[in-house]
Design a protein around this motif. Structure first.
Motif, short mmCIF file in Angstrom:
data_model
loop_
_atom_site.label_atom_id
_atom_site.label_comp_id
_atom_site.label_asym_id
_atom_site.label_seq_id
_atom_site.Cartn_x
_atom_site.Cartn_y
_atom_site.Cartn_z
N MET A 1 0.85 -1.17 0.00
CA MET A 1 0.00 0.00 0.00
C MET A 1 0.89 1.24 0.00
N THR A 2 0.79 2.05 -1.00
CA THR A 2 1.62 3.25 -1.11
C THR A 2 0.94 4.41 -0.41
N PRO A 3 1.70 5.49 -0.13
CA PRO A 3 1.07 6.65 0.49
C PRO A 3 -0.12 7.17 -0.33
N THR A 4 -0.03 7.12 -1.65
CA THR A 4 -1.14 7.57 -2.48
C THR A 4 -2.38 6.73 -2.19
N ASN A 5 -2.20 5.42 -2.07
CA ASN A 5 -3.33 4.55 -1.76
C ASN A 5 -3.90 4.88 -0.38
N ILE A 6 -3.04 5.18 0.56
CA ILE A 6 -3.49 5.54 1.90
C ILE A 6 -4.38 6.77 1.82
N GLU A 7 -3.93 7.77 1.08
CA GLU A 7 -4.72 9.00 0.93
C GLU A 7 -6.06 8.70 0.28
N ALA A 8 -6.07 7.81 -0.71
CA ALA A 8 -7.33 7.48 -1.39
C ALA A 8 -8.28 6.73 -0.45
N ILE A 9 -7.74 5.83 0.35
CA ILE A 9 -8.57 5.07 1.28
C ILE A 9 -9.26 5.99 2.28
N ARG A 128 1.41 5.22 8.10
CA ARG A 128 1.97 4.24 7.16
C ARG A 128 2.20 2.90 7.84
N ALA A 129 2.69 2.92 9.07
CA ALA A 129 2.92 1.65 9.79
C ALA A 129 1.60 0.92 10.01
N PHE A 130 0.58 1.63 10.44
CA PHE A 130 -0.72 0.99 10.66
C PHE A 130 -1.34 0.54 9.34
N SER A 131 -1.14 1.30 8.29
CA SER A 131 -1.66 0.90 6.98
C SER A 131 -1.01 -0.39 6.49
N ARG A 132 0.32 -0.49 6.70
CA ARG A 132 1.00 -1.75 6.34
C ARG A 132 0.46 -2.90 7.18
N GLY A 133 0.15 -2.61 8.45
CA GLY A 133 -0.43 -3.64 9.32
C GLY A 133 -1.79 -4.09 8.81
N ILE A 134 -2.61 -3.16 8.38
CA ILE A 134 -3.93 -3.51 7.83
C ILE A 134 -3.76 -4.38 6.59
N GLN A 135 -2.82 -4.00 5.73
CA GLN A 135 -2.57 -4.79 4.52
C GLN A 135 -2.15 -6.21 4.89
N ARG A 136 -1.28 -6.32 5.87
CA ARG A 136 -0.82 -7.66 6.30
C ARG A 136 -1.96 -8.46 6.91
N LEU A 137 -2.86 -7.79 7.64
CA LEU A 137 -4.03 -8.49 8.17
C LEU A 137 -4.90 -9.06 7.06
N THR A 138 -5.11 -8.25 6.02
CA THR A 138 -5.92 -8.73 4.91
C THR A 138 -5.23 -9.84 4.14
N ASP A 139 -3.90 -9.92 4.27
CA ASP A 139 -3.15 -11.01 3.64
C ASP A 139 -3.08 -12.25 4.53
N GLY A 140 -3.66 -12.15 5.75
CA GLY A 140 -3.74 -13.32 6.62
C GLY A 140 -2.70 -13.42 7.71
N ALA A 141 -1.92 -12.38 7.92
CA ALA A 141 -0.90 -12.43 8.98
C ALA A 141 -1.59 -12.42 10.35
N HIS A 142 -0.87 -12.93 11.34
CA HIS A 142 -1.41 -13.02 12.71
C HIS A 142 -1.40 -11.63 13.36
N ALA A 147 0.98 -6.44 15.44
CA ALA A 147 1.03 -5.43 16.51
C ALA A 147 2.46 -5.25 17.01
N THR A 148 3.17 -6.34 17.21
CA THR A 148 4.55 -6.27 17.67
C THR A 148 5.42 -5.53 16.65
N ASP A 149 5.23 -5.86 15.39
CA ASP A 149 6.00 -5.20 14.33
C ASP A 149 5.71 -3.71 14.26
N ILE A 150 4.45 -3.34 14.37
CA ILE A 150 4.07 -1.93 14.32
C ILE A 150 4.70 -1.16 15.47
#
Length: 156
Positions: A1-9, A128-142, A147-150
Motif C-alpha cells: 500500500m503506497t502513500p497515495t493509496n493511503i490517501e485514497a482510502i 503508514r505503519a498501521f496501513s502496512r499492518g492492515i494490509q498484512r491483516l488482509t493477507d492473513g498475517a497473525h 502489533a509487535t512489528d508496528i
C-alpha cells in the motif's frame, strides 16, 4: 500500500504543514545569509523524512550536505548544489528556492516550526505503519505479530 493509496482510502492527504516546511527552510537560508548557523538546533529535531513535500526535502538534504562539507548553506550555495545534482528544475528552479525566504514570520521561531514538522512526520510514519499492518491483516498475517512489528517500527 503506497502513500497515495493511503490517501485514497481515507479520502484525505496525510498530515503535513507546508507553511512550517517553508518557514524552516527559509529560516535556515536567511540565518545562513546573516552568518548564523541554526542548523544544529533544527537537525536535532527533524530529519529529511519529516518533510512531506519532495522539493522541500531536497532543499533540506542539500543544506545538510553543505553543512557536512563545512559550507554555510546560504541561498546561492544551496541553489548551486541543487543545480549540480540536477534537482533544481524538478520543482520550479531557482525561483522556488529563492521564494523560500519570502514571508518568514520570524526566524527566532525556527525550532517551533521544526517541532511542527516533526509532529506531522511522526503522524505520517504512524499512519503508514498501521496501513502496512492492515494490509498484512488482509493477507492473513497473525494480529499479534503485526502489533509487535508496528510498535517496534514506531519506537525507532
Amino acid at each position: 500500500m503506497t502513500p497515495t493509496n493511503i490517501e485514497a482510502i481515507f479520502d484525505r492527504s496525510l498530515p503535513q504543514s507546508p507553511d512550517a516546511e517553508r518557514c524552516v527552510l527559509g529560516s535556515l537560508l536567511l540565518t545562513a545569509f546573516l552568518g548564523v548557523n541554526v542548523l544544529t538546533r533544527v537537525s536535532s529535531i527533524i530529519t529529511p523524512d519529516d518533510f512531506a513535500q519532495d522539493s522541500n526535502r531536497a532543499v533540506f538534504e542539500a543544506i545538510l550536505e553543505l553543512d557536512a562539507d563545512g559550507i554555510m548553506a546560504d541561498l546561492v550555495v544551496v541553489k548551486q548544489r541543487l543545480r549540480d545534482k540536477g534537482l533544481i528544475d524538478r520543482f520550479g528552479g531557482g525561483a522556488y528556492v529563492s521564494g523560500l525566504v519570502d514571508d518568514i514570520p520570524d526566524t527566532a521561531n525556527v525550532e517551533q516550526f521544526a517541532k511542527i514538522l516533526r509532529a506531522k512526520g511522526d503522524a505520517r510514519r504512524e499512519i503508514r505503519a498501521f496501513s502496512r499492518g492492515i494490509q498484512r491483516l488482509t493477507d492473513g498475517a497473525h494480529p499479534a505479530t503485526i502489533a509487535t512489528d508496528i510498535f517496534s517500527q514506531l519506537e525507532t
